[in-house]
Design an enzyme around this catalytic site. Structure first.
Site, PDB file in Angstrom:
ATOM      1  N   SER A   1      -5.372  29.456 -23.510  1.00  0.00           N
ATOM      2  CA  SER A   1      -4.134  29.378 -24.277  1.00  0.00           C
ATOM      3  C   SER A   1      -4.232  30.375 -25.422  1.00  0.00           C
ATOM      4  O   SER A   1      -5.148  30.295 -26.241  1.00  0.00           O
ATOM      5  CB  SER A   1      -3.972  27.950 -24.805  1.00  0.00           C
ATOM      6  OG  SER A   1      -2.857  27.863 -25.669  1.00  0.00           O
TER       7      SER A   1
ATOM      8  N   LYS B   1      -1.897  31.450 -20.878  1.00  0.00           N
ATOM      9  CA  LYS B   1      -0.739  30.746 -21.454  1.00  0.00           C
ATOM     10  C   LYS B   1      -0.456  31.378 -22.806  1.00  0.00           C
ATOM     11  O   LYS B   1      -1.363  31.483 -23.638  1.00  0.00           O
ATOM     12  CB  LYS B   1      -1.081  29.262 -21.593  1.00  0.00           C
ATOM     13  CG  LYS B   1      -0.186  28.471 -22.538  1.00  0.00           C
ATOM     14  CD  LYS B   1      -0.386  26.976 -22.324  1.00  0.00           C
ATOM     15  CE  LYS B   1      -0.507  26.232 -23.641  1.00  0.00           C
ATOM     16  NZ  LYS B   1      -0.671  24.775 -23.446  1.00  0.00           N
ATOM     17  N   LEU B   2       0.787  31.784 -22.995  1.00  0.00           N
ATOM     18  CA  LEU B   2       1.181  32.361 -24.279  1.00  0.00           C
ATOM     19  C   LEU B   2       1.940  31.325 -25.084  1.00  0.00           C
ATOM     20  O   LEU B   2       2.875  30.701 -24.585  1.00  0.00           O
ATOM     21  CB  LEU B   2       2.091  33.582 -24.083  1.00  0.00           C
ATOM     22  CG  LEU B   2       1.548  34.749 -23.254  1.00  0.00           C
ATOM     23  CD1 LEU B   2       2.608  35.859 -23.190  1.00  0.00           C
ATOM     24  CD2 LEU B   2       0.247  35.279 -23.842  1.00  0.00           C
ATOM     25  N   LYS B   3       1.552  31.163 -26.331  1.00  0.00           N
ATOM     26  CA  LYS B   3       2.332  30.319 -27.223  1.00  0.00           C
ATOM     27  C   LYS B   3       3.574  31.113 -27.618  1.00  0.00           C
ATOM     28  O   LYS B   3       3.464  32.307 -27.944  1.00  0.00           O
ATOM     29  CB  LYS B   3       1.500  29.975 -28.463  1.00  0.00           C
ATOM     30  CG  LYS B   3       0.364  29.003 -28.168  1.00  0.00           C
ATOM     31  CD  LYS B   3       0.914  27.636 -27.816  1.00  0.00           C
ATOM     32  CE  LYS B   3      -0.177  26.576 -27.786  1.00  0.00           C
ATOM     33  NZ  LYS B   3       0.394  25.247 -27.481  1.00  0.00           N
TER      34      LYS B   3
ATOM     35  N   ASP C   1       4.201  28.234 -23.686  1.00  0.00           N
ATOM     36  CA  ASP C   1       4.265  26.909 -24.306  1.00  0.00           C
ATOM     37  C   ASP C   1       4.941  27.032 -25.664  1.00  0.00           C
ATOM     38  O   ASP C   1       4.480  27.778 -26.524  1.00  0.00           O
ATOM     39  CB  ASP C   1       2.843  26.357 -24.481  1.00  0.00           C
ATOM     40  CG  ASP C   1       2.820  24.934 -25.040  1.00  0.00           C
ATOM     41  OD1 ASP C   1       3.897  24.333 -25.232  1.00  0.00           O
ATOM     42  OD2 ASP C   1       1.698  24.425 -25.291  1.00  0.00           O
TER      43      ASP C   1
ATOM     44  N   ASN D   1       5.850  24.223 -27.656  1.00  0.00           N
ATOM     45  CA  ASN D   1       5.604  23.083 -28.555  1.00  0.00           C
ATOM     46  C   ASN D   1       6.879  22.636 -29.278  1.00  0.00           C
ATOM     47  O   ASN D   1       6.895  22.513 -30.507  1.00  0.00           O
ATOM     48  CB  ASN D   1       4.492  23.393 -29.565  1.00  0.00           C
ATOM     49  CG  ASN D   1       3.120  23.455 -28.927  1.00  0.00           C
ATOM     50  OD1 ASN D   1       2.554  24.540 -28.799  1.00  0.00           O
ATOM     51  ND2 ASN D   1       2.585  22.328 -28.496  1.00  0.00           N
TER      52      ASN D   1
ATOM     53  N   GLU E   1       6.439  25.335 -20.894  1.00  0.00           N
ATOM     54  CA  GLU E   1       5.950  24.030 -21.345  1.00  0.00           C
ATOM     55  C   GLU E   1       6.689  23.579 -22.602  1.00  0.00           C
ATOM     56  O   GLU E   1       6.767  24.318 -23.580  1.00  0.00           O
ATOM     57  CB  GLU E   1       4.434  24.175 -21.609  1.00  0.00           C
ATOM     58  CG  GLU E   1       3.717  22.921 -22.044  1.00  0.00           C
ATOM     59  CD  GLU E   1       2.219  23.201 -22.256  1.00  0.00           C
ATOM     60  OE1 GLU E   1       1.712  24.259 -21.824  1.00  0.00           O
ATOM     61  OE2 GLU E   1       1.561  22.351 -22.885  1.00  0.00           O
TER      62      GLU E   1
ATOM     63  N   ASP F   1       4.779  18.325 -21.921  1.00  0.00           N
ATOM     64  CA  ASP F   1       3.509  17.995 -22.570  1.00  0.00           C
ATOM     65  C   ASP F   1       3.796  16.833 -23.532  1.00  0.00           C
ATOM     66  O   ASP F   1       3.643  15.652 -23.161  1.00  0.00           O
ATOM     67  CB  ASP F   1       2.984  19.253 -23.291  1.00  0.00           C
ATOM     68  CG  ASP F   1       1.759  19.018 -24.160  1.00  0.00           C
ATOM     69  OD1 ASP F   1       1.292  17.868 -24.254  1.00  0.00           O
ATOM     70  OD2 ASP F   1       1.242  19.987 -24.774  1.00  0.00           O
TER      71      ASP F   1
ATOM     72  N   LYS G   1      -2.870  15.161 -20.910  1.00  0.00           N
ATOM     73  CA  LYS G   1      -3.897  15.137 -21.964  1.00  0.00           C
ATOM     74  C   LYS G   1      -4.218  13.666 -22.210  1.00  0.00           C
ATOM     75  O   LYS G   1      -3.319  12.894 -22.573  1.00  0.00           O
ATOM     76  CB  LYS G   1      -3.354  15.722 -23.269  1.00  0.00           C
ATOM     77  CG  LYS G   1      -3.103  17.214 -23.263  1.00  0.00           C
ATOM     78  CD  LYS G   1      -2.476  17.633 -24.591  1.00  0.00           C
ATOM     79  CE  LYS G   1      -2.200  19.128 -24.593  1.00  0.00           C
ATOM     80  NZ  LYS G   1      -1.285  19.509 -25.690  1.00  0.00           N
TER      81      LYS G   1
ATOM     82  N   GLY H   1      -5.292  20.904 -23.232  1.00  0.00           N
ATOM     83  CA  GLY H   1      -6.438  20.964 -24.144  1.00  0.00           C
ATOM     84  C   GLY H   1      -5.993  20.729 -25.566  1.00  0.00           C
ATOM     85  O   GLY H   1      -4.835  20.959 -25.917  1.00  0.00           O
TER      86      GLY H   1
HETATM   87  O1  SMG Z   1      -7.761  23.393 -26.127  1.00  0.00           O
HETATM   88  O2  SMG Z   1      -7.434  25.380 -25.323  1.00  0.00           O
HETATM   89  C1  SMG Z   1      -7.086  24.406 -25.989  1.00  0.00           C
HETATM   90  C2  SMG Z   1      -5.738  24.459 -26.670  1.00  0.00           C
HETATM   91  C3  SMG Z   1      -4.628  24.430 -25.694  1.00  0.00           C
HETATM   92  O3  SMG Z   1      -2.531  25.262 -26.384  1.00  0.00           O
HETATM   93  C4  SMG Z   1      -3.275  24.314 -26.335  1.00  0.00           C
HETATM   94  N1  SMG Z   1      -2.935  23.123 -26.831  1.00  0.00           N
HETATM   95  O4  SMG Z   1       0.488  22.126 -26.877  1.00  0.00           O
HETATM   96  O5  SMG Z   1      -0.810  22.432 -25.250  1.00  0.00           O
HETATM   97  C5  SMG Z   1      -0.619  22.439 -26.457  1.00  0.00           C
HETATM   98  C6  SMG Z   1      -1.676  22.836 -27.450  1.00  0.00           C
HETATM   99  C7  SMG Z   1      -1.845  21.753 -28.454  1.00  0.00           C
HETATM  100  C8  SMG Z   1      -2.920  21.960 -29.434  1.00  0.00           C
HETATM  101  S1  SMG Z   1      -2.496  23.062 -30.656  1.00  0.00           S
HETATM  102  C9  SMG Z   1      -3.692  22.866 -31.855  1.00  0.00           C
HETATM  103 MG    MG Z   2       1.473  22.140 -24.958  1.00  0.00          MG
END
Ligand code: SMG
Ligand code: MG
Length: 371
Positions: free
Chosen positions: A138, A164-166, A192, A194, A217, A242, A266, A294
């Protein structure tokens, strides 16, 4: 497996500096503050990890809220019980609403203790069918597209097979287009958000369709299942949830509403590895692919996630990366990429445990509660 008496629970706050800041649509983290715990039972000890963040940016829980919930409500329920089993922990905690991350951490520790004494691994117990899992990574929001291309290129060189790109409003089409152009059509690529978008952004998000993403996501609010269903009807990119999926019931509802075509699982978000397995089962029965999310876990949570990711319905690479992607020093031995995959631990319980000196040096606060 029989019932055990819980004699003590030790809570620890640990500070793990990240190798590079991790920026999402809700904030930037430079240090992972984790809540690690140990339960001492009549049959031996077990370890757990709470995935809540320092602040309530990803979800309503955060480290201090989880600590307090454990101290005031959850740990006393465990210590006062004549005998517990991992399978009974969720029921024991039923009178406490919500606080799934706090509950999940304690259930994980009880399960670890139980499996260690039974000589069974998490993967065997959960029903894992893989010896190793494909590693995804990610990638946080960077200062520029050029920097992003460097970071992504570095991960691909290391052997990650899915990126995965935020994303967030203002950081979406351009970075996705640039990564797709630089690394080609074969790259497994997903995004993703969020929860950073609104229903009124659906037309904008449809522009992502041309980049053949594996999935988008959680673009909308966690409570907006109908919005996600509307989005799924308007775009060709598969919608993955998610934050919205907090239980097997929520997963079943989202499936019947058409709000998702893929689910990120998760354990912390859903109250534990047992509920996570139940979500896997619901999704699998409905033909919905799942993958393991994760939460910047330490080696403890990473070990458990590898076991979860070994279940047959986990058909997409997860956000399970090698330790070096996160931390220079972890509390357990590091997980490494071997031959393009990460091996699933095979030892009893989690198959790893904290290295006492590393755990002690990274711990900033400890509290022990006894029965
Ligand atoms: O553990 O590699 C990891 C992080 C993966 O992007 C990740 N997690 O929304 O999926 C999600 C985010 C939530 C955690 S952000 C601190
Ligand atoms: Mg997510």
């Amino acid at each position: 497996m029989g019932l055990v008496k819980i004699g003590a629970v030790e809570l620890r706050r640990v500070h793990l500096p990240l190798v590079r800041p991790f920026r999402t649509s809700f904030g930037t983290e430079t240090v992972r503050e984790a809540l690690v715990l140990r339960v001492v039972t009549s049959d031996g000890e077990g370890w757990g990890e709470c995935v809540a963040g320092s602040e309530p940016g990803y979800s309503s829980e955060y480290v201090d809220s989880a600590w307090l919930t454990m101290r005031k409500f959850l740990v006393p329920l465990l210590l006062d019980s004549a005998g517990v089993s991992a399978a009974g922990v969720a029921h024991l905690f039923h009178e406490v609403k919500g606080h799934r991350m706090a509950k999940a951490a304690l259930e994980m520790a009880v399960l670890d203790a139980e499996l260690r004494s039974a000589g069974m691994s998490f993967s065997q117990f959960l029903g894992g069918v893989k010896e190793a899992v494909a590693p995804g990574v990610s990638v946080g929001i960077t200062g520029s597209v050029a920097e992003l291309l460097d970071v992504v290129g570095g991960y691909l060189d290391e052997g990650y097979c899915r990126i995965k790109l935020k994303i967030e409003p203002g950081w979406d089409i351009e970075p996705v287009a640039a990564v797709r152009e630089r690394f080609g059509a074969d790259l497994m690529l997903q995004v993703d958000a969020n929860t950073a978008y609104e229903r009124s952004d659906i037309g904008h998000l449809a522009k992502l369709d041309e980049f053949a993403l594996l999935l988008i996501e959680q673009p909308l609010d966690e409570e907006d299942l109908l919005g996600h269903a509307a989005l799924a009807r308007r775009i060709s990119t598969p919608v993955c949830l998610d934050e919205s999926i907090v239980s097997a019931r929520a997963a079943a509802d989202a499936i019947s509403l058409g709000a998702r075509s893929i689910v990120n699982i998760k354990a912390g978000r859903v109250g534990g590895y047992l509920e996570a397995r139940a979500i896997h089962d619901v999704c699998r029965a409905n033909g919905v692919p799942v993958w393991c999310g994760g939460m910047l876990e330490t080696g403890l949570g990473r070990a458990a996630n590898l076991a979860l990711g070994a279940l047959p319905g986990f058909v997409l690479p997860g956000d399970i990366s090698a330790t070096a992607r996160y931390y220079r020093e972890d509390i357990t031995v590091p997980f490494v990429l071997t031959g393009g995959t990460i091996p699933v631990p095979t030892g009893p319980g989690l198959g790893v445990e904290p290295i006492p000196a590393a755990l002690d040096s990274l711990t900033t606060e400890t509290e022990v509660m006894r029965g």
